[in-house]
Design a protein around this motif. Structure first.
Motif, PDB file in Angstrom:
ATOM      1  N   UNK A  22     -11.561  -4.066  10.678  1.00  0.00           N
ATOM      2  CA  UNK A  22     -12.328  -3.718  11.876  1.00  0.00           C
ATOM      3  C   UNK A  22     -11.443  -3.625  13.111  1.00  0.00           C
ATOM      4  N   UNK A  23     -10.345  -4.391  13.153  1.00  0.00           N
ATOM      5  CA  UNK A  23      -9.488  -4.367  14.338  1.00  0.00           C
ATOM      6  C   UNK A  23      -8.786  -3.026  14.493  1.00  0.00           C
ATOM      7  N   UNK A  24      -8.231  -2.524  13.395  1.00  0.00           N
ATOM      8  CA  UNK A  24      -7.538  -1.236  13.453  1.00  0.00           C
ATOM      9  C   UNK A  24      -8.434  -0.058  13.104  1.00  0.00           C
ATOM     10  N   UNK A  25      -9.675  -0.392  12.664  1.00  0.00           N
ATOM     11  CA  UNK A  25     -10.631   0.642  12.292  1.00  0.00           C
ATOM     12  C   UNK A  25     -10.036   1.593  11.243  1.00  0.00           C
ATOM     13  N   UNK A  26      -9.488   0.955  10.174  1.00  0.00           N
ATOM     14  CA  UNK A  26      -8.857   1.744   9.110  1.00  0.00           C
ATOM     15  C   UNK A  26      -8.969   1.001   7.786  1.00  0.00           C
ATOM     16  N   UNK A  27      -8.671   1.731   6.703  1.00  0.00           N
ATOM     17  CA  UNK A  27      -8.710   1.175   5.359  1.00  0.00           C
ATOM     18  C   UNK A  27      -7.346   0.619   4.999  1.00  0.00           C
ATOM     19  N   UNK A  28      -7.284  -0.631   4.518  1.00  0.00           N
ATOM     20  CA  UNK A  28      -6.019  -1.271   4.172  1.00  0.00           C
ATOM     21  C   UNK A  28      -6.081  -1.832   2.762  1.00  0.00           C
ATOM     22  N   UNK A  29      -4.898  -2.059   2.209  1.00  0.00           N
ATOM     23  CA  UNK A  29      -4.775  -2.551   0.839  1.00  0.00           C
ATOM     24  C   UNK A  29      -4.220  -3.964   0.856  1.00  0.00           C
ATOM     25  N   UNK A  30      -4.894  -4.881   0.203  1.00  0.00           N
ATOM     26  CA  UNK A  30      -4.467  -6.276   0.130  1.00  0.00           C
ATOM     27  C   UNK A  30      -3.904  -6.547  -1.266  1.00  0.00           C
ATOM     28  N   UNK A  31      -2.622  -6.913  -1.322  1.00  0.00           N
ATOM     29  CA  UNK A  31      -1.947  -7.160  -2.602  1.00  0.00           C
ATOM     30  C   UNK A  31      -2.322  -8.545  -3.114  1.00  0.00           C
ATOM     31  N   UNK A  32      -2.530  -8.649  -4.439  1.00  0.00           N
ATOM     32  CA  UNK A  32      -2.913  -9.934  -5.026  1.00  0.00           C
ATOM     33  C   UNK A  32      -1.796 -10.954  -4.934  1.00  0.00           C
ATOM     34  N   UNK A  33      -0.574 -10.544  -5.215  1.00  0.00           N
ATOM     35  CA  UNK A  33       0.545 -11.488  -5.168  1.00  0.00           C
ATOM     36  C   UNK A  33       1.657 -10.931  -4.300  1.00  0.00           C
TER      37      UNK A  33
END
Length: 487
Positions: A22-33
């Motif tokens: 919501x802060x950057x108003x964009x889609x991001x990818x969160x890596x598991x490790x």
């Protein structure tokens, strides 16, 4: 969406999930490790650190330079060679010696890895049975063991001992140091002195590689069980490295898993459990020692079953409906590190009725006939007249030099991948060479085709001379995993 591996584009190997920031108003990818974490980056095997995972750049380099070539047999199917090449890429730097790499690719060592996969496939099932029975015999709803249950467990233990005997047979070939194994034997024939320290480190490295190969082949499950049992087989219980993560078995469970021949005596005269299996072989089990060398002729169904599991090529296990970890599975269902890719599996539309590779079906222990041991003693064995001849695909000197220079190749290739795209295009325009000419491409193509189709004239002539020689009465019989056979 299919990944594209052409050029210098690094594939996305990361596992994780997408989320909306919501802060950057964009889609991001969160890596598991996080690969920077040393505990996630490496896995320790017998004190040596092997890579557990790799970066996208390392994955690209492995696929282009170190993975098994498309010109080899059964390229689209997973066999022991695929796992071995991956382990070589993941192993520590001190393992990259010419002696060890040549040793790991010899036919006798390949057959030992093949037998270890067969043994651990059955051993892990039996360990699971032991743990289930442990829960059933404890607690408020404990069950009573019947006489038939005890007999069934005894038969399971005998079956496991037979697979252990198959491993011991192949391991003893290496210990004797005959043929190709002579240069790797610890005893120097010229000086009559044993290289004890050198052989110790060589054995430790080989054992660590064997654990990694079996663990990856078994879908990377039950790592502690595999490491514990592998050390017990090759060291004996006196010299095992005990860890808190290892399972602790009761004496009754040990007798089931380790067999009747397992004896723990003073460490000065203790021998490994593998060699103990060969000391007093029952008469009905003697044909096991010739599996892979002679074609069995007799009425013992158990011997015929073990022979079928051993001599059928790893790429064709689905034809006899025998699971052995990832062996024989299509490569398209796995990622670079040979982890199962479930989105690709869902695209195949497998079901319990249509599951040729035992991906959805749970491996199980088939309930044996209670009188199986008595029936086997009454079986008949006939004189053999069929010998098995192996055709092994040799390890190329080019791949050997590539593996020895692995770290330098990876570091230089990563630097090339990270070069700016504008500079990379400038370098491509400045190049004057266009690769090999047409004649070289045609010659290399026909060379590969002739080898894969087994149409080399002198090989065919040698085969006919041996097969039709009336005095020897030997025939060519087709057989096994990474070794291929003429018919």
């Amino acid at each position: 969406m299919k990944r594209i591996y052409s050029g210098t584009r690094a594939p996305k190997y990361h596992s994780g999930k997408w989320y909306w920031d919501k802060k950057t108003d964009s889609l991001k990818f969160e890596v598991d490790n996080d690969l920077s974490d040393a505990m996630e980056r490496y896995i320790e095997t017998n004190g040596f650190k092997f890579l557990r995972t790799i970066t996208p750049e390392e994955e690209l380099i492995y696929r282009q330079k170190f993975a098994r070539s498309e010109n080899t047999f059964d390229y689209d199917t997973l066999i022991t060679a695929d796992v071995l090449e991956l382990v070589i890429f993941l192993m520590p730097k001190e393992f990259l010696t010419k002696r060890l790499l040549i040793f790991l690719h010899l036919p006798a060592v390949n057959r030992l890895f093949h037998a270890l996969n067969i043994y651990f496939e059955y051993f892990l099932r039996l360990v699971e049975l032991v743990l289930i029975r442990r829960d059933e015999l404890n607690g408020d709803m404990a069950q009573i063991q019947s006489e038939q249950t005890i007999k069934m467990k005894r038969i399971f233990s005998i079956y496991l001992s037979q697979y252990r005997m198959l491993v011991a047979r192949n391991y003893s070939v290496i210990l004797k140091g005959e043929g190709d194994m002579a240069k790797f034997h610890h005893f120097n024939q010229s000086s009559q002195v044993s290289a004890t320290i050198k052989d110790k480190w060589f054995h430790e490295q080989f054992l660590a590689v064997a654990i990694q190969i079996v663990w990856i082949s078994m879908h990377r499950r039950a790592y502690n069980v595999i490491e514990m049992e592998m050390n017990r087989l090759f060291r004996s219980e006196h010299f095992m490295i005990y860890r808190p993560e290892y399972l602790k078995f009761t004496p009754a469970e040990k007798s089931l898993l380790y067999g009747r021949k397992n004896k723990v005596v003073n460490y000065r005269i203790q021998i490994s459990p593998l060699i103990q299996e060969l000391e007093n072989v029952p008469t009905e089990d003697l044909p096991i020692l010739w599996i892979g060398e002679r074609k069995y002729r007799g009425t013992d169904i158990r011997i015929a079953t073990i022979e079928l599991e051993f001599i059928v090529p790893g790429a064709q296990l689905h034809l006899i409906d025998v699971p052995r970890g990832i062996m024989g599975h299509p490569k398209r269902l796995y990622d670079t590190l040979l982890n199962l890719n479930w989105p690709a599996v869902r695209g195949e539309h497998f079901s319990l009725e249509n599951d040729p590779y035992h991906i959805l079906r749970q491996p199980y222990l088939q309930i044996p006939n209670i009188d199986d041991t008595n029936i086997r003693k009454m079986s008949k064995h006939y004189e053999h007249f069929l010998n098995l001849y192996r055709i092994y695909e040799p390890y190329s000197s080019h791949m050997l030099s590539m593996c020895l220079r692995r770290d330098s190749i990876v570091s230089s290739a990563i630097a090339d991948v990270n070069v700016d795209i504008y500079k990379r295009c400038e370098e491509d325009l400045e190049r004057t060479s266009y690769g090999p000419n047409v004649d070289q491409l045609i010659n290399s193509y026909f060379k590969v085709v002739s080898r894969l189709r087994k149409s080399v004239k002198h090989n065919a002539d040698d085969t006919c001379n041996i097969a039709l020689r009336p005095s020897s009465k030997k025939h060519m019989v087709k057989k096994t995993g990474d070794e291929h056979f003429f018919n």
